[in-house]
Design a protein around this motif. Structure first.
Motif, short mmCIF file in Angstrom:
data_model
loop_
_atom_site.label_atom_id
_atom_site.label_comp_id
_atom_site.label_asym_id
_atom_site.label_seq_id
_atom_site.Cartn_x
_atom_site.Cartn_y
_atom_site.Cartn_z
N ASP A 319 24.27 -73.99 24.69
CA ASP A 319 24.07 -72.63 24.17
C ASP A 319 24.36 -71.55 25.21
OD1 ASP A 319 21.97 -72.87 25.93
OD2 ASP A 319 20.37 -72.56 24.43
N GLY A 320 24.88 -71.97 26.37
CA GLY A 320 25.26 -71.01 27.41
C GLY A 320 24.17 -70.73 28.43
N ALA A 321 22.98 -71.28 28.25
CA ALA A 321 21.88 -71.02 29.17
C ALA A 321 22.04 -71.85 30.44
CB ALA A 321 20.55 -71.35 28.51
N THR A 322 21.64 -71.26 31.58
CA THR A 322 21.64 -72.00 32.84
C THR A 322 20.28 -72.68 33.02
OG1 THR A 322 20.97 -69.98 34.00
CG2 THR A 322 23.32 -70.49 33.92
N LEU A 323 20.23 -73.59 34.00
CA LEU A 323 19.02 -74.38 34.20
C LEU A 323 18.58 -74.33 35.66
CD1 LEU A 323 21.20 -76.23 32.24
CD2 LEU A 323 19.00 -77.27 31.74
N TYR A 324 17.50 -75.07 35.96
CA TYR A 324 17.00 -75.11 37.33
C TYR A 324 18.05 -75.59 38.33
CZ TYR A 324 12.22 -74.03 35.90
OH TYR A 324 11.10 -73.40 35.41
N PRO A 325 18.83 -76.64 38.03
CA PRO A 325 19.87 -77.04 39.00
C PRO A 325 20.85 -75.91 39.30
CG PRO A 325 19.54 -78.77 37.37
CD PRO A 325 18.77 -77.59 36.88
N THR A 326 21.19 -75.13 38.27
CA THR A 326 22.10 -74.01 38.46
C THR A 326 21.52 -73.01 39.45
OG1 THR A 326 22.27 -74.21 36.05
CG2 THR A 326 23.71 -72.61 37.12
N THR A 327 20.26 -72.65 39.24
CA THR A 327 19.61 -71.68 40.11
C THR A 327 19.45 -72.23 41.52
OG1 THR A 327 18.38 -70.78 38.23
CG2 THR A 327 17.54 -70.27 40.42
N ASP A 328 19.09 -73.51 41.65
CA ASP A 328 18.90 -74.07 42.98
C ASP A 328 20.21 -74.17 43.75
OD1 ASP A 328 16.15 -74.31 42.99
OD2 ASP A 328 16.14 -76.29 42.08
N LEU A 329 21.29 -74.47 43.05
CA LEU A 329 22.59 -74.50 43.71
C LEU A 329 23.01 -73.09 44.14
CD1 LEU A 329 24.36 -77.09 41.41
CD2 LEU A 329 24.11 -77.31 43.89
N ALA A 330 22.79 -72.12 43.27
CA ALA A 330 23.12 -70.74 43.62
C ALA A 330 22.26 -70.25 44.79
CB ALA A 330 22.93 -69.84 42.40
N THR A 331 21.01 -70.71 44.85
CA THR A 331 20.13 -70.35 45.96
C THR A 331 20.67 -70.92 47.27
OG1 THR A 331 18.20 -70.27 44.51
CG2 THR A 331 17.78 -70.54 46.86
N LEU A 332 21.24 -72.11 47.22
CA LEU A 332 21.86 -72.68 48.42
C LEU A 332 23.06 -71.85 48.87
CD1 LEU A 332 21.68 -76.54 47.81
CD2 LEU A 332 20.66 -75.27 49.72
N VAL A 333 23.82 -71.35 47.90
CA VAL A 333 24.94 -70.46 48.23
C VAL A 333 24.40 -69.22 48.97
CG1 VAL A 333 26.79 -69.00 47.32
CG2 VAL A 333 26.33 -71.23 46.27
N GLU A 334 23.32 -68.65 48.42
CA GLU A 334 22.72 -67.47 49.03
C GLU A 334 22.19 -67.78 50.43
OE1 GLU A 334 19.27 -64.19 47.90
OE2 GLU A 334 18.99 -66.29 47.36
N ARG A 335 21.50 -68.90 50.59
CA ARG A 335 20.94 -69.25 51.90
C ARG A 335 22.02 -69.49 52.93
NH1 ARG A 335 16.09 -73.02 49.30
NH2 ARG A 335 14.57 -71.29 49.12
N GLU A 336 23.11 -70.10 52.49
CA GLU A 336 24.23 -70.33 53.40
C GLU A 336 24.82 -68.99 53.87
OE1 GLU A 336 26.52 -72.64 55.77
OE2 GLU A 336 24.94 -73.35 54.43
#
Length: 589
Positions: A319-336
């Motif tokens: 349905d197009g919604a993102t999930l916890y893995p999506t957010t956690d991966l994006a958080t790793l991008v931000e932390r990097e």
């Protein structure tokens, strides 16, 4: 400063080399027979196979080299080929004097300086902290302190849950209760109120009511999903409400974490990662990692070496919604991007291990983090009640963390009042420190990955392997030092170590000399429970020395000075250790 085990090992390795054998056979360990010796080396047994000699012959040849060293008071070779070692009192005095004068009591820094992002805490906003949040906060805070003490640069991140369905639920429930608020008027163009339309108590009541309602009312549940979508698309009124929710929640969270003596360097949240999601998903697609499966976007992370099924990591639902893995991966991008860390460490419930296995593999496959960056999951077990089930209130509900702290403080206060030697205010201040030690030590003395039974009566006991017992030992040392200064006129800071005259004194010296080795192991293994085990042994060893030695009644002033210097060092080590565990000692108990 070199650790005692390394110094002993260097001498034994040199002795093996001088005797004509490879130095690597001179590995030294703490004795597993303390009744026979203090340290031991079993290298002659391994060398016997390589050199085709009887191990006792090799041990005796090495013994001849070691007997000449002032480091040892006694060295013996025992069949079939053990080398038993005892340190000399003079060497111990020299080593402990160096520890006492060093900045970190002979510890660190670690071989490699790391920049570590430490993800711990992880509460959801608009909800009160409960006992389920205890372990992440307590373990994470201790690891932060330990890693910093050993030389790492550590960035502690609370990583708030602020972007999920709970926000839509709160907004819609509030809309039904207060429809006149300007946040729900699509035609409103003025400034929104600066004050939140709810208190933290009201907010904490709104969420569970909305959650329960959504399970029975499909229309309301749909509205909450729509509200979440509108918020995530920054609809002005909903965004203004979200900012109120965040401010009120974070103020309350900080107040409650302060009661636990837990702090964070940054208060990042799931929503901070949202801008990084589109680019991260695009990267997955371009690398050919992300593909559609039944309408969802997934990444296959299974490896040939897996012994159990590892399902694909889902990035986007059908349905197009993102999930916890999506957010956690994006958080790793931000932390990097923000920190370029050498390690990202997650202190999370061990039941989330599969989730982080998927996220870590995705991150490495996509190059979100470099190959050399360590992604580490430290999963902790459950805090259970005496019935062996997850800890609950007497009524069967989830206990608020501040309620638990209050109950433990009251239990300690009742014990303190039995003594009735302090006034009301001091009794409460003292009880607060003792209660925190009971709570934190009770948790940290267990291996993080294991479940444990939370027992208020046992944890608040002043005897046994408890926080209050450790504090009582420190307070006892403080009392001796006060009496030494007040009644004898001595200055503890000018006291000098002397060679031990009895076994209990030497046992205390030997244990204090091991502090650097213990901290090295605690740091490498991220194991606060091993520091707890060490200070419990240290407390027992000090108390044995105390009961067997007339410290204040000693007539020989030089000998007494040696005792005082020794217990001063014991106090320093104990106080530093409990600080690394996240609590402190009162002046008296």
């Amino acid at each position: 400063m070199k650790k005692i085990l390394d110094l002993i090992g260097a001498q034994v390795q040199a002795a093996f080399a001088d005797a004509g054998y490879e130095a690597r056979y001179g590995r030294v360990t703490l004795s597993n027979r303390p009744d026979l010796c203090e340290y031991q080396c079993n290298g002659a047994l391994a060398a016997a196979k390589a050199y085709h000699k009887a191990p006792i012959v090799i041990a005796e040849e090495v013994l001849e080299k070691l007997e000449k060293l002032e480091m040892f008071s006694e060295v013996s070779a025992v069949k079939p080929g053990f080398l038993n070692l005892k340190l000399s009192g003079a060497y111990l005095v020299s080593y402990l004097s160096e520890i006492a004068q060093s900045d970190k009591l002979g510890c660190g820094p670690a071989d490699s300086h790391r920049k570590v992002v430490l993800d711990y805490g992880g509460p959801n906003v608009a909800k009160p902290l409960h006992v389920g949040h205890l372990r992440s906060a307590v373990i994470g805070e201790s690891l932060k302190r330990i890693c910093r003490f050993m030389g790492d640069e550590v960035i502690g991140d609370v990583h708030l849950g602020d972007w999920g369905l709970q926000m839509g639920l709160i907004i819609e429930e509030l809309k039904d209760r207060q429809p006149e608020l300007p946040y729900f008027d699509e035609n409103y163009r003025g400034e929104y109120p600066k004050e939140a339309p709810f208190t933290i108590s009201e907010l904490e009541e709104i969420y569970p009511a909305a959650s329960a309602r959504s399970k029975e009312d499909e229309v309301f549940a749909k509205r909450a999903h729509d509200a979440t979508f509108r918020l995530q698309n920054r609809e002005p009124g909903y965004w203004a409400l979200w900012e109120h929710i965040m401010r009120v929640s974070v103020e309350d969270l900080k107040k409650n974490y302060e009661k636990l003596n837990v702090t964070f360097d940054i208060w990042k949240k799931e929503s901070d990662a949202q801008p990084y999601i589109p680019g991260m998903i695009q990267r997955m697609k371009e690398k050919g990692l992300a593909h559609e499966s039944q309408g969802a976007l997934v990444v296959d992370v299974k490896q040939e070496s897996d012994t159990k099924e590892i399902p694909p990591c889902m990035l986007v639902k059908s349905d197009g919604a993102t999930l916890y893995p999506t957010t956690d991966l994006a958080t790793l991008v931000e932390r990097e991007e923000l920190f370029d860390p050498d390690m990202v460490l997650y202190v999370v419930d061990k039941r989330q291990e599969l989730h982080f296995t998927q996220v870590f593999r995705c991150a490495k496959m996509a190059g979100i983090v470099p190959d050399e960056t360590e992604l580490r999951f430290l999963g902790f077990g459950t805090m259970n009640g005496k019935d062996g089930k997850p800890f609950k209130t007497r009524a069967g509900g989830v206990m608020r963390l501040e309620t638990l702290i209050g109950e433990i403080t009251q239990a300690v206060y009742d014990k303190v009042q039995e003594n009735r030697t302090v006034d009301e205010q001091e009794a409460w201040e003292m009880s607060g420190k003792i209660a925190l030690s009971a709570l934190k030590y009770g948790d940290l003395s267990n291996q993080a990955s294991k479940d444990y039974i939370f027992d208020v009566d046992r944890f608040t006991a002043f005897e046994g392997n408890t926080g209050p017992y450790i504090l009582y030992t420190i307070v006892r040392i403080k009392s001796i030092l006060r009496k030494y200064a007040e009644n004898i006129g001595g200055d503890p800071e000018r006291a000098e170590l002397r060679e031990p005259v009895n076994s209990s004194e030497k046992a205390l010296m030997l244990l204090l000399a091991r502090f650097g080795d213990v901290m090295d192991q605690v740091y490498r293994e991220l194991a606060p429970h091993k520091l707890c085990a060490y200070i419990y042994e240290l407390s027992n060893t000090f108390n044995s020395f105390y009961h067997e030695t007339k410290i204040l009644a000693e007539q020989d002033r030089d000998r007494q000075s040696g005792y005082i210097a020794l217990i001063c060092l014991a106090k320093q080590v104990l106080e530093k250790s409990i600080d690394l565990l996240g609590f402190s000692a009162p002046d008296r108990m």
